[in-house]
Scaffold this active site. Structure first.
Site, PDB file in Angstrom:
ATOM      1  N   ASN A 220     -39.293 -15.822  54.219  1.00  0.00           N
ATOM      2  CA  ASN A 220     -40.670 -15.519  54.613  1.00  0.00           C
ATOM      3  C   ASN A 220     -41.402 -16.814  54.955  1.00  0.00           C
ATOM      4  O   ASN A 220     -41.964 -17.481  54.081  1.00  0.00           O
ATOM      5  CB  ASN A 220     -41.383 -14.759  53.501  1.00  0.00           C
ATOM      6  CG  ASN A 220     -42.751 -14.257  53.908  1.00  0.00           C
ATOM      7  OD1 ASN A 220     -43.351 -14.758  54.863  1.00  0.00           O
ATOM      8  ND2 ASN A 220     -43.258 -13.266  53.200  1.00  0.00           N
ATOM      9  N   PHE A 221     -41.391 -17.149  56.246  1.00  0.00           N
ATOM     10  CA  PHE A 221     -42.124 -18.300  56.762  1.00  0.00           C
ATOM     11  C   PHE A 221     -43.421 -17.855  57.420  1.00  0.00           C
ATOM     12  O   PHE A 221     -43.942 -18.541  58.307  1.00  0.00           O
ATOM     13  CB  PHE A 221     -41.295 -19.047  57.815  1.00  0.00           C
ATOM     14  CG  PHE A 221     -40.001 -19.638  57.321  1.00  0.00           C
ATOM     15  CD1 PHE A 221     -39.865 -20.083  56.022  1.00  0.00           C
ATOM     16  CD2 PHE A 221     -38.919 -19.762  58.179  1.00  0.00           C
ATOM     17  CE1 PHE A 221     -38.673 -20.644  55.576  1.00  0.00           C
ATOM     18  CE2 PHE A 221     -37.724 -20.318  57.741  1.00  0.00           C
ATOM     19  CZ  PHE A 221     -37.605 -20.767  56.435  1.00  0.00           C
ATOM     20  N   CYS A 223     -46.179 -15.312  55.839  1.00  0.00           N
ATOM     21  CA  CYS A 223     -47.301 -14.646  55.176  1.00  0.00           C
ATOM     22  C   CYS A 223     -48.598 -15.409  55.461  1.00  0.00           C
ATOM     23  O   CYS A 223     -48.677 -16.610  55.208  1.00  0.00           O
ATOM     24  CB  CYS A 223     -47.060 -14.568  53.675  1.00  0.00           C
ATOM     25  SG  CYS A 223     -48.377 -13.708  52.784  1.00  0.00           S
ATOM     26  N   CYS A 439     -65.932   2.534  87.304  1.00  0.00           N
ATOM     27  CA  CYS A 439     -65.664   1.825  88.554  1.00  0.00           C
ATOM     28  C   CYS A 439     -66.916   1.099  89.044  1.00  0.00           C
ATOM     29  O   CYS A 439     -66.837  -0.020  89.563  1.00  0.00           O
ATOM     30  CB  CYS A 439     -65.161   2.793  89.616  1.00  0.00           C
ATOM     31  SG  CYS A 439     -64.554   1.978  91.116  1.00  0.00           S
ATOM     32  N   CYS A 466     -56.694  -0.899  91.013  1.00  0.00           N
ATOM     33  CA  CYS A 466     -56.649  -1.449  89.647  1.00  0.00           C
ATOM     34  C   CYS A 466     -56.356  -0.367  88.605  1.00  0.00           C
ATOM     35  O   CYS A 466     -55.840  -0.644  87.537  1.00  0.00           O
ATOM     36  CB  CYS A 466     -57.947  -2.164  89.315  1.00  0.00           C
ATOM     37  SG  CYS A 466     -59.370  -1.075  89.043  1.00  0.00           S
TER      38      CYS A 466
END
Length: 491
Positions: A220-221, A223, A439, A466
């Protein structure tokens, strides 16, 4: 037909998903609550399995028994028989992860959903393939109250904030739990998640995981709310520290080593590269995103703090990081051995899980959805994915892994010479004017609105394709036309 499906989903979303549901008891001939849950979790094609023998009178009794706080769920409209959907779904979801055979790709994420033996055992009995057990450490963990908060969408979580840290159990107790789980459920995958404060602790905890019979160990790097500096995401943001601690653990144990990455970073591939060169067997991603919610009910003695955010709202962000790692030529093995990926972030339905698999993950981890709905969601995760594979004629889950990656390109490589116009379905349009408003104020003023007939109209000379209008339409009345060259743009 599309409008009917939309209404069914909206109505099913109102269901409270009761325990020991009164509607099912009142029906007597089918599992009404289970059928509604199937719709809620994107598995409507299989509703017939639980309602095939129900008459209209049965469903009426079920509807009358509904205890919804507002108004009863319209059960008779939701559960209209669909004989054409009947059929047996076959085919397994077996897959390997780090060379370990797994019965399906669905795992519990290291979190509050797996903190003791009884919880994990119930999850295994329900059908989950494995567990990344709640992170084990040697520090004293003293949690706050309250520790959770949520951004609500009706009665469900759009996003979930969590101030919880690691396992509060003594570390030797947790490893005994993992040992018993593996002994009693040998076909399930038991992975210990660990966190040390310095290299000796990382090594000691990893060896204890291996001695307990765990299939792998997760580092766990990531939290985001550790009380002590130099732990959790403090490591995950530093490629050198990721490499350093992963190397130490990798040299100390023979079981697979799986660093867990933090999303609280601009480029996840940098620490992931550190894990790769340290010999990591796989990478878990993502952990929760640092966040703030302002709810007074979530205050701790009048104070607030930064903490982790999860749930449906984070899924696009999680997919972004998975994509970046999957597309990296080093991590994906284009020039050597690949690092496998375990996907985490906003997974509620089988379709959510599918998206992670299609971007290269070999399994997925679930937390927030279980906290809301319980381990029972595994039924629809499995059945939904099986149904999808059967419809496509896919026999092996491996065939789905990474299949969507070729569709992703750099922004500079996208087609910018063609256009797709929106198209209004007059039968579905109710004349609300939402498309016109959006719009006018957020698009290109390309929709005209006749106030007498309450009919919108696309103005081709202004429309840029779009599709904001399509996204805001509440009835699904705006669809797509064929893609054409911009030189043929409507006059």
């Amino acid at each position: 037909m599309r409008q009917q499906r939309l209404n069914i989903r909206e109505e099913a979303a109102r269901c409270l998903l009761c325990e020991d549901a009164p509607c099912t008891k009142a029906c007597g001939k089918g599992d009404v609550a289970r059928a509604i849950r199937a719709i809620r979790f994107d598995n409507a094609k299989n509703v017939w399995r639980w309602t095939a023998d129900c008459t209209d009178a049965d469903l009426e009794r079920a509807e009358q028994a509904c205890i919804h706080y507002d108004q009863p769920i319209r059960i008779r409209e939701l559960l209209v028989p669909s004989p054409s959907c009947k059929g047996e779904v076959r085919g397994g979801l077996e897959i390997t992860f780090c060379g370990i055979p797994c019965e399906n790709p669905f795992f519990l994420a290291s979190s509050a959903v797996c903190t003791n033996y009884d919880m994990v055992a119930r999850a295994f009995e329900a059908g989950w393939a494995g567990v990344f057990y709640k992170t084990i450490c040697k520090q004293d963990i003293n949690e706050v109250s309250p520790r959770f908060d949520a951004v609500k969408d009706g009665t469900t979580f759009a996003g979930f904030r969590n101030m919880e840290q690691l396992s509060e159990n003594p570390y030797d107790v947790d490893f005994d739990i993992l040992r018993r789980l593996k002994q009693n459920y040998p076909s399930k995958i038991v992975i210990a998640s660990i966190m040390g404060q310095f290299e000796e602790e990382w090594i000691e905890l990893a060896k204890m995981a291996e001695d307990a019979g765990c299939d792998a160990v997760e580092l766990n790097f990531s939290c985001p709310q550790m009380r002590l500096a130099g732990m959790g995401s403090d490591i995950g943001q530093d490629p050198e520290l990721v490499n350093f601690y992963t190397s130490y653990v990798k040299r100390s144990v023979k079981i697979p080593v799986i660093p867990k990455m933090t999303p609280n970073i601009t480029q996840i591939t940098r620490p992931a590269m550190g894990a790769y060169f340290a010999g990591a067997d796989a990478i878990s991603a993502i952990n929760t995103i640092k966040s703030v919610t302002m709810s007074p009910e979530a205050e701790v003695s009048g104070k607030q703090t930064l903490s982790g955010y999860s749930g449906r709202a984070v899924k696009p962000i999680a997919l972004r990081y998975i994509l970046e790692m999957s597309m990296d030529p080093v991590i994906n093995g284009s020039h050597g051995k690949p690092v496998e990926l375990s996907g985490i972030g906003g997974i509620e339905t089988w379709r959510d899980a599918l998206e992670f698999l299609q971007l290269g993950c070999r399994n997925v981890q679930v937390c927030t959805a279980v906290m809301q709905y319980g381990y029972r969601i595994i039924d629809d995760l499995i059945l939904g994915l099986q149904t999808y594979m059967a419809e496509r004629g896919i026999e092996h889950l491996d065939d789905l892994i990474g299949e969507q990656l070729p569709r992703f390109v750099k922004p500079s490589d996208l087609d910018r010479e063609t256009i797709v116009y929106p198209k209004i379905d007059r039968e579905r349009c109710i004349g609300c004017g939402r498309c016109y408003i959006s719009c006018q104020d957020g698009g290109h003023q390309a929709i005209a609105f006749d106030y007498d007939s309450r009919q919108p109209r696309i103005v081709g000379t202004k429309c840029v394709g779009c599709h904001l209008c399509r996204l805001v339409c509440p009835t699904g009345a705006i669809g797509l036309t064929n893609r054409i060259p911009k030189k043929d743009k409507k006059e």
